[in-house]
Write an enzyme that holds these catalytic residues in place. Structure first.
Site, PDB file in Angstrom:
ATOM      1  N   GLU A 125      42.831  39.013  37.782  1.00 41.19           N
ATOM      2  CA  GLU A 125      43.919  40.101  38.049  1.00 41.19           C
ATOM      3  C   GLU A 125      44.758  39.275  39.140  1.00 41.19           C
ATOM      4  O   GLU A 125      45.189  39.402  39.979  1.00 41.19           O
ATOM      5  CB  GLU A 125      42.919  40.791  39.149  1.00 41.19           C
ATOM      6  CG  GLU A 125      41.872  41.663  38.764  1.00 41.19           C
ATOM      7  CD  GLU A 125      40.992  42.415  39.695  1.00 41.19           C
ATOM      8  OE1 GLU A 125      41.347  42.277  40.711  1.00 41.19           O
ATOM      9  OE2 GLU A 125      40.208  43.264  39.187  1.00 41.19           O
ATOM     10  N   ASN A 158      39.979  44.969  33.874  1.00 41.27           N
ATOM     11  CA  ASN A 158      39.099  45.492  34.883  1.00 41.27           C
ATOM     12  C   ASN A 158      39.719  46.978  35.291  1.00 41.27           C
ATOM     13  O   ASN A 158      40.910  46.992  35.339  1.00 41.27           O
ATOM     14  CB  ASN A 158      39.162  44.620  36.324  1.00 41.27           C
ATOM     15  CG  ASN A 158      38.691  42.994  35.950  1.00 41.27           C
ATOM     16  OD1 ASN A 158      37.969  42.829  34.922  1.00 41.27           O
ATOM     17  ND2 ASN A 158      38.953  42.206  36.950  1.00 41.27           N
ATOM     18  N   ARG A 190      29.007  36.998  34.584  1.00 38.42           N
ATOM     19  CA  ARG A 190      30.321  36.587  34.535  1.00 38.42           C
ATOM     20  C   ARG A 190      30.436  36.124  36.140  1.00 38.42           C
ATOM     21  O   ARG A 190      30.362  36.892  36.945  1.00 38.42           O
ATOM     22  CB  ARG A 190      31.478  37.699  34.365  1.00 38.42           C
ATOM     23  CG  ARG A 190      32.861  37.247  34.791  1.00 38.42           C
ATOM     24  CD  ARG A 190      33.985  38.583  34.313  1.00 38.42           C
ATOM     25  NE  ARG A 190      35.140  38.081  34.853  1.00 38.42           N
ATOM     26  CZ  ARG A 190      35.789  38.806  35.757  1.00 38.42           C
ATOM     27  NH1 ARG A 190      35.396  39.700  36.416  1.00 38.42           N
ATOM     28  NH2 ARG A 190      36.965  38.272  36.280  1.00 38.42           N
ATOM     29  N   TYR A 228      38.980  50.430  37.583  1.00 36.94           N
ATOM     30  CA  TYR A 228      38.271  51.315  38.747  1.00 36.94           C
ATOM     31  C   TYR A 228      38.545  52.683  38.812  1.00 36.94           C
ATOM     32  O   TYR A 228      37.757  53.476  38.763  1.00 36.94           O
ATOM     33  CB  TYR A 228      38.500  50.532  40.072  1.00 36.94           C
ATOM     34  CG  TYR A 228      37.609  49.275  39.908  1.00 36.94           C
ATOM     35  CD1 TYR A 228      36.241  49.099  40.346  1.00 36.94           C
ATOM     36  CD2 TYR A 228      38.443  48.171  39.656  1.00 36.94           C
ATOM     37  CE1 TYR A 228      35.622  48.068  40.505  1.00 36.94           C
ATOM     38  CE2 TYR A 228      37.336  47.007  39.573  1.00 36.94           C
ATOM     39  CZ  TYR A 228      36.205  46.892  40.030  1.00 36.94           C
ATOM     40  OH  TYR A 228      35.553  45.664  40.027  1.00 36.94           O
ATOM     41  N   HIS A 234      39.415  33.100  40.982  1.00 34.36           N
ATOM     42  CA  HIS A 234      39.132  34.346  41.437  1.00 34.36           C
ATOM     43  C   HIS A 234      39.713  34.310  42.936  1.00 34.36           C
ATOM     44  O   HIS A 234      38.792  34.334  43.930  1.00 34.36           O
ATOM     45  CB  HIS A 234      37.744  34.833  41.331  1.00 34.36           C
ATOM     46  CG  HIS A 234      37.614  36.184  41.458  1.00 34.36           C
ATOM     47  ND1 HIS A 234      37.009  37.092  40.288  1.00 34.36           N
ATOM     48  CD2 HIS A 234      38.107  37.233  42.302  1.00 34.36           C
ATOM     49  CE1 HIS A 234      37.040  38.334  40.749  1.00 34.36           C
ATOM     50  NE2 HIS A 234      37.446  38.535  41.996  1.00 34.36           N
ATOM     51  N   GLU A 246      35.110  44.160  34.361  1.00 30.81           N
ATOM     52  CA  GLU A 246      34.780  44.717  35.753  1.00 30.81           C
ATOM     53  C   GLU A 246      35.050  46.303  35.524  1.00 30.81           C
ATOM     54  O   GLU A 246      35.935  46.846  35.182  1.00 30.81           O
ATOM     55  CB  GLU A 246      35.667  44.278  36.891  1.00 30.81           C
ATOM     56  CG  GLU A 246      35.339  42.947  37.606  1.00 30.81           C
ATOM     57  CD  GLU A 246      36.243  42.463  38.390  1.00 30.81           C
ATOM     58  OE1 GLU A 246      36.723  43.275  39.358  1.00 30.81           O
ATOM     59  OE2 GLU A 246      36.309  41.422  38.648  1.00 30.81           O
TER      60      GLU A 246
END
Ligand code: IFM
Length: 448
Positions: free
Chosen positions: A169, A295, A81, A297, A124, A352
Site C-alpha cells: 500500500e 487490498n 502473508r 476494505y 509494510h 487483504e
C-alpha cells in the site's frame, strides 16, 4: 453461521489459495532486538496514537512465533502473508543483521515444513528511522537503500520463500505519512505526498529488478490498496470529483507499475506538486510482475464541494465496521471488473480483506457473526468477479490476529483470532472457525 460459496465457484477450486495476513510492526514487538523505525518515533510523539500505545510488545509474536504458527496451521490455510521488519534485518551500516535474519529463516523453515506457503512483504511501513533522518521517502536515495536491502535479504532467504511483494500500500505510506501526516513519519504537505509516492514506486521497480535477479522462481509483485470511487449524484461536478479521487487513489499506483506512466490527472497538478521524475524512472517502475496484490476494505463516494474540491459521503443506511467504514462488498466486484477492463492485468490476489468489529470475549469465545457476514459477502464478491473472467488466484484474510492498528492503536480489532493483550492469550473467534471450515470443506471436496 457458515461461510459458503457454490461448488462451481472459481474460489471453491482446490488450487485457489487461501491465507491469513499480518505485518511485522503490528504483531512482532521485541523492539529492543531491532533498530528503531518511523513508527516507534511516531508512537512516542504525543497525540499521534489514539490509545497512546506503541509497537514495543504488540502481540509479542517475535517470542511466540511457534505458537502462532501452530495457530495458523490449525486454521488450515494454504499460505501465510507476513512482512519483514527492515530495521530488524539490516544494520545502520547496511549489512545483514544475523540475529534478525535468523528469526525469519526459522519462521520460513517452519512454514515450509508445515506446507504453508510464505508470502513475504518486504516493506509494510516500518522504514528504519536512520533513513527517515536522512529524508525518508522524500529522499530518492531511500529507493536505492531499499534495493540494497532486497538484494541482501533475498540472498539470505534463498529458496525458502514462495512469493515476494515489494511494498504494501504505497498510497498509505505516501498520502497518510507524507501528505496528511496522520501516519508515520507525520509529514504534512501536498507536494511531499507525490514526492514520497514517486520514490516508493521507484523503490518498487528497483526491488523488482533485484527480485528478478536473485529470486526468479518466486511469485514477485506489489500490493496496492484499491477502492472504487463513485459520484454521489449524476451531476457533472460529482462525476469529476469521483474521477479525481479514483486517479489519485487507484490509478496513480496501478498505472505506473503496469504501464510505466502516471494517469492523465498529472496534467492537473500545479508545478510545485509534480513528482520528481528523472529520466528512465518510469521504465524502472514498470517491471514485469508475476501478480498484483489488491487490498480491499470499503468503497468511496464523493461529492464536489467547490472547484477541484471534494468530500466523502457515506450512506448511513449501510452497515459500518468499527473503523467507521461502510460494508460494501459490491465495491470489490466493481473495482476488480474496472481494473480488468482498463488494464492488461497479471494474475490477481486479494492480499487483504477484513473488518474491525467491536468484539466481545465471553466464556472463552468471540461470537463475531458480523465479521463472518463480512467475509461471506466479500468472498462472494470476489467469486462474482472471477466468474466474469477476472483471473484471481488467492484471498488473504486480514488479519490472522488482533494487532496494532497504526494510529488507532489496539482498540480496533481486525483479527480472526482474539488477542488478550494483558496475557497474550490467543482465542480463535467464530469467524476464524468459519474461515477454517470453509477452507477445509474445499480440501475435503478434493479428496472425496
Ligand atoms: O492494518 C492495516 C494494514 O496494515 C494495511 N492495510 C489495511 C489494514 C487495516 O487498516
Amino acid at each position: 453461521m457458515k461461510i459458503s460459496l457454490a461448488k462451481s465457484s472459481p474460489l471453491s477450486q482446490v488450487n485457489f489459495t487461501y491465507g491469513v495476513a499480518t505485518a511485522a510492526f503490528q504483531i512482532e514487538g521485541a523492539a529492543d532486538s531491532r533498530r528503531a523505525c518511523i513508527w516507534d518515533t511516531f508512537c512516542a510523539t504525543p497525540d499521534k496514537i489514539k490509545d497512546k500505545s506503541d509497537g514495543l510488545v504488540a502481540c509479542d509474536h517475535y517470542h511466540r512465533w511457534e505458537e502462532d504458527l501452530d495457530l495458523i496451521e490449525s486454521l488450515e490455510v494454504d499460505a501465510y502473508r507476513f512482512s519483514i521488519s527492515w530495521p530488524r534485518v539490516i544494520t545502520l551500516n547496511g549489512e545483514l543483521d544475523p540475529q534478525g535474519v535468523s528469526f525469519y529463516i526459522k519462521l520460513l523453515d517452519a512454514l515450509n515444513k508445515k506446507n504453508i506457503k510464505p508470502y513475504v512483504t518486504l516493506y509494510h511501513w516500518d522504514l528504519p528511522q536512520h533513513l527517515e533522518d536522512n529524508g525518508g521517502w522524500l529522499n530518492r536515495e531511500t529507493a536505492y537503500h531499499f534495493r540494497d536491502y532486497v538484494e541482501l535479504i533475498t540472498q539470505a532467504f534463498g529458496d525458502r520463500v514462495y512469493s515476494y511483494s515489494t511494498l504494501n500500500e504505497p498510497f498509505c505510506s505516501a498520502y497518510l505519512g507524507y501528505e496528511l501526516g496522520i501516519h508515520a513519519p507525520g509529514i504534512v504537505g501536498k507536494a511531499f505526498g507525490k514526492q514520497a509516492a514517486h520514490h516508493l514506486l521507484l523503490a518498487h521497480g528497483l526491488g523488482m529488478q533485484a527480485l528478478a535477479k536473485n529470486s526468479p522462481n518466486t511469485l514477485n509483485g506489489i500490493v496496492l490498496n484499491v477502492s472504487p470511487c463513485y459520484p454521489k449524484t449524476d451531476a457533472e461536478e460529482d462525476i469529476k470529483a469521483a474521477w479525481a479521487a479514483d486517479q489519485n487513489l487507484n490509478h496513480w499506483y496501478v498505472m505506473p507499475v503496469l504501464e510505466g506512466k502516471y494517469p492523465s490527472s498529472i496534467d492537473t497538478l500545479p508545478e510545485a506538486e509534480m513528482p520528481p521524475i528523472e529520466e528512465g524512472d518510469m521504465d524502472i517502475i514498470c517491471q514485469p510482475m508475476d501478480y498484483l496484490g489488491l487490498n480491499y476494505y470499503t468503497r468511496e463516494v464523493y461529492q464536489a464541494t467547490g472547484e477541484n474540491e471534494r468530500e466523502k459521503w457515506v450512506d448511513e443506511s449501510l452497515p459500518f465496521t468499527d473503523m467507521g467504514w461502510e460494508v460494501y462488498p459490491q465495491g470489490l466486484t466493481d473495482i476488480l471488473l474496472q481494473l480488468n477492463k482498463q488494464y492488461t492485468l497479471p494474475p490477481l490476489y486479494i492480499t487483504e480483506n477484513g473488518a474491525a468489529m467491536p468484539d466481545t470475549y465471553a466464556n472463552g469465545q468471540v461470537q463475531d457473526t458480523n465479521r463472518i457476514e463480512y467475509f461471506q459477502g466479500h468472498l462472494q464478491a470476489v467469486s462474482d468477479a472471477a466468474e466474469k473472467g477476472v483471473d484471481i488466484r488467492g484471498y488473504f484474510a486480514w488479519s490472522l490476529m488482533d494487532n496494532f492498528e497504526w494510529a488507532e492503536g489496539y482498540e480496533k480489532r481486525f483479527g480472526i483470532v482474539y488477542v488478550d493483550y494483558a496475557t497474550q492469550q490467543r482465542t480463535i473467534k467464530a469467524s476464524g472457525l468459519a474461515y477454517r471450515d470453509f477452507i477445509s470443506r474445499r480440501h475435503f471436496a478434493k479428496s472425496a
